[in-house]
Design an enzyme around this catalytic site. Structure first.
Site, PDB file in Angstrom:
ATOM      1  N   GLU A 112      25.626 -26.615  16.272  1.00  0.00           N
ATOM      2  CA  GLU A 112      26.243 -25.711  15.295  1.00  0.00           C
ATOM      3  C   GLU A 112      25.640 -24.316  15.375  1.00  0.00           C
ATOM      4  O   GLU A 112      26.347 -23.319  15.261  1.00  0.00           O
ATOM      5  CB  GLU A 112      26.101 -26.282  13.878  1.00  0.00           C
ATOM      6  CG  GLU A 112      26.932 -27.528  13.617  1.00  0.00           C
ATOM      7  CD  GLU A 112      28.437 -27.272  13.726  1.00  0.00           C
ATOM      8  OE1 GLU A 112      28.850 -26.106  13.653  1.00  0.00           O
ATOM      9  OE2 GLU A 112      29.189 -28.243  13.909  1.00  0.00           O
ATOM     10  N   TYR A 154      27.890 -22.554   5.924  1.00  0.00           N
ATOM     11  CA  TYR A 154      28.710 -23.245   6.925  1.00  0.00           C
ATOM     12  C   TYR A 154      27.881 -24.295   7.674  1.00  0.00           C
ATOM     13  O   TYR A 154      28.277 -25.468   7.783  1.00  0.00           O
ATOM     14  CB  TYR A 154      29.324 -22.255   7.949  1.00  0.00           C
ATOM     15  CG  TYR A 154      29.824 -23.027   9.124  1.00  0.00           C
ATOM     16  CD1 TYR A 154      31.023 -23.727   9.040  1.00  0.00           C
ATOM     17  CD2 TYR A 154      29.054 -23.172  10.292  1.00  0.00           C
ATOM     18  CE1 TYR A 154      31.457 -24.537  10.077  1.00  0.00           C
ATOM     19  CE2 TYR A 154      29.471 -23.971  11.326  1.00  0.00           C
ATOM     20  CZ  TYR A 154      30.672 -24.649  11.212  1.00  0.00           C
ATOM     21  OH  TYR A 154      31.082 -25.462  12.229  1.00  0.00           O
ATOM     22  N   ASP A 205      34.930 -21.836   8.025  1.00  0.00           N
ATOM     23  CA  ASP A 205      34.642 -20.933   9.142  1.00  0.00           C
ATOM     24  C   ASP A 205      35.921 -20.171   9.479  1.00  0.00           C
ATOM     25  O   ASP A 205      36.938 -20.307   8.778  1.00  0.00           O
ATOM     26  CB  ASP A 205      34.084 -21.705  10.351  1.00  0.00           C
ATOM     27  CG  ASP A 205      35.174 -22.455  11.109  1.00  0.00           C
ATOM     28  OD1 ASP A 205      36.275 -22.681  10.537  1.00  0.00           O
ATOM     29  OD2 ASP A 205      34.948 -22.793  12.282  1.00  0.00           O
TER      30      ASP A 205
END
Ligand code: SF4
Length: 317
Positions: free
Chosen positions: A36, A124, A142
């Site tokens: 991520e 996020y 996102d």
């Protein structure tokens, strides 16, 4: 506002059509977190390469905490946005502290709110890791999800709050990890910015904007900044360049490269040319000046950014 996406249609499409990405074969929260953080500003195709290198060298938070930040930067070189590597190292150190010192004894915390307390982790990333690794029913927001939301709901410029409200309303609590990934995958591969494939979309039936998808959302106007710098590229008698490590703040923090700045003295040096480099919101122009130095550094032993590699290439390295 559309809040009736069909979980079964979207999840079935995701199971059938998702890209085979290496981090989709693990439920290890640390490895998912690495993916991520990399994918925040690195394309998927390049992200795979860096993810594999990171996971191999740093399979646990402890293995990264035990390493010097320079080694993380070295491994990160070429991936850009090097502050991510520095914050990732700081995160690993904090995670490996004992609980009484504010750490987590070497294990990533188990909830999105606790993940949010770590360096470099925003809403996020916390939501993505907590939902994908732990199944916590927390929605991600996102750019891909914002685009899907804007088109589903015919919104020209939805605010972060509005996208969050939508993402929470449509969240499929029984499988939040796959749900979040499915929505993001939809935005990345079907509901794309310029060529949405509405004919192949599993949630077209609820989409209010599908007849004119390119209207939503309105593109944001991004002002590009120009940055003019000078750099001295000096070589020793063995042909090794003078390389210095940059400070902890600012452009290319912590990375190595030839001395560079806007007030560099180039008196007596020979002009070599200009190197251009583009970052997301910035165009950088570096005048390169050639000279000699007492002692250089072997470039392969230090972490160099793509910009520094271009500068060295101009000098024949
Ligand atoms: S129907 Fe088209 S615009 Fe609507 S979500 Fe699907 S791909 Fe996007």
């Amino acid at each position: 506002m559309s809040e009736h996406l069909s979980p079964s249609a979207l999840l079935a499409w995701y199971a059938e059509s998702k890209r085979d990405l290496p981090w989709r074969h693990t439920d290890d929260a640390w490895k998912i977190l690495l993916s991520e953080i990399l994918l925040q500003q690195t394309q998927v195709s390049r992200g795979i390469h860096y993810w594999q290198k990171l996971v191999k060298r740093f399979p646990t938070p402890q293995s990264m905490a035990d390493a010097e930040v320079d080694e993380v930067l070295h491994l990160w070189q070429g991936a850009g946005y090097y502050s991510r590597a520095r914050r990732l190292h700081a995160l690993s150190v904090q995670v490996c502290l004992p609980t009484i010192e504010g750490g987590f004894n070497g294990n990533l915390p188990l909830t999105a709110p606790a993940l949010l307390t770590l360096p470099g982790i925003g809403p996020y990333t916390a939501a993505a890791v907590a939902s994908i690794a732990y199944g916590e029913p927390v929605a991600c927001v996102d750019g891909n999800i914002r685009r899907v939301m804007a088109r589903q709901s015919k919104r020209l410029d939805p605010s972060v709050k509005e996208v969050e409200t939508w993402a929470n309303a449509v969240l499929y609590h029984d499988d939040a990890g796959d749900w979040n990934q499915a929505l993001m995958e939809l935005g990345a591969t079907v509901c794309t910015p310029k060529r949405p494939l509405c004919g192949q979309c599993p949630v077209a039936s609820t989409c209010a904007g599908k007849s004119t998808p390119l209207l939503y959302p309105q593109p944001k106007k991004v002002k590009r900044k120009r940055l003019d710098l000078k750099c001295t590229l000096r070589f020793d008698t063995n042909g090794l360049p003078e390389l210095v490590q940059r400070g902890n703040d600012g452009l290319l923090a912590g990375m190595w490269g030839p001395p560079m700045g806007d007030g560099i003295d180039v008196t007596g040096l020979e002009y070599l040319g200009v190197v251009e480099h583009t970052l997301s919101h910035r165009d950088i122009f570096v005048e390169v000046w050639h000279g000699s130095c007492h002692r250089g550094t072997e470039p392969s032993t230090v972490a160099l950014s793509s910009l520094d590699r271009k500068i060295l290439a101009l000098g024949g390295i």
